[in-house]
Design an enzyme around this catalytic site. Structure first.
Site: not given
Ligand code: FPP
Length: 249
Positions: A21-22, A25, A38, A68, A132, A189
């Site tokens: 998460d994050g 932000r 991302h 979600e 892994l 987390r």
């Molecule tokens: C949460 O941050 C993150 C996500 C919803 C997406 C995570 C996905 C990736 C990092 C890419 C995955 C790639 C592969 C290859 C599996 P947020 O957007 O909710 O951040 P915020 O809470 O700060 O808004």
């Protein structure tokens, strides 16, 4: 001493699950688009996978896209899909070389066809990996998984394949998408929130939780090791007393 060397090899968490998460932000703090967060998140995944390999963790589950998350703006959903498929396809040869086996949990039927096909190719390509196991939770939510399991169990009872009296914790777990994967020992987390967000509700029953304020794109090798070391300082009692645990050690 490097943090990696402080990890006790005989008390490793076999399975680490991460709520990454994050990203948004992280980007906002820098005046950037969320999509940039991302993209940096993918770099963090690469670092953490390498660290998990070095630490000899056997299973790493990443919450990449929740049920979600389909409710996010269409443009962000599209960007996330494209980024995930691009990144995983690009990294597959290296993952394969390092003995990583990729698998997915989640409602893959909801993925666009091109994404499901590309993901299936990566799964096939890395199927022989014995190091892994990297589990990507994609279009996943625990409530979806539990309802799907209940439906499959009901169908098998109706067909006579399963008797009502045979339904216990073990049989129930065998109907989950994680049936071939041991339950996580450690949940991490990032991003400062302390909640479980519909992730592995059944499987995390006895996991140790580790929360950090670090935004996911900033999470790296040493952060993973620090979480493992913190985990190794915990006493896992599984409902028993400390005395009982000490007696069996
Ligand atoms: C949460 O941050 C993150 C996500 C919803 C997406 C995570 C996905 C990736 C990092 C890419 C995955 C790639 C592969 C290859 C599996 P947020 O957007 O909710 O951040 P915020 O809470 O700060 O808004």
């Amino acid at each position: 001493m490097p943090l990696l060397d402080k990890i006790e090899r005989n008390r490793l968490p076999a399975h680490i699950a991460i709520i990454m998460d994050g990203n948004g932000r992280w980007a906002k703090k820098r005046g950037m688009e969320r999509s940039e967060g991302h993209k940096e998140g993918v770099n963090a995944i690469k670092k953490v996978v390498e660290a998990a390999l070095k630490a000899s963790v056997q299973y790493l589950t990443l919450y990449a896209f929740s049920t979600e998350n389909w409710g996010r703006p269409t443009e962000e959903v599209q960007q996330l899909m494209d980024l995930m498929i691009y990144a995983i396809s690009r990294e597959t040869p290296d993952l394969k070389k390092n003995g990583v086996k990729i698998c997915c949990i989640g409602d893959m039927d909801r993925l666009p066809k091109y994404a499901a096909t590309a993901m299936e190719e990566c799964i096939q390509e890395t199927a022989q990996g014995t190091g892994l196991t990297l589990v990507l939770a994609l279009s996943y939510s625990s409530k979806w998984e539990l309802v799907a399991a209940a439906r499959k169990i009901t169908a098998d009872v109706v067909k006579g394949v399963l008797q009502e009296g045979d339904i216990n914790e073990e049989t129930f777990a065998s109907y989950l998408t994680t049936c071939d994967i041991p339950d996580p020992d450690l949940l991490i987390r990032t991003g400062g929130e302390q909640r479980i967000s519909n992730f592995l509700l059944w499987q995390l029953a006895y996991a140790e939780f580790y929360f950090t304020d670090t935004f996911w794109p900033d999470f790296g090798e040493n952060d993973l090791y620090a979480a493992i070391i913190d985990y190794q300082g915990r006493e896992r009692r599984y409902g028993k007393t400390s005395d009982q645990i000490e007696r069996v050690q």
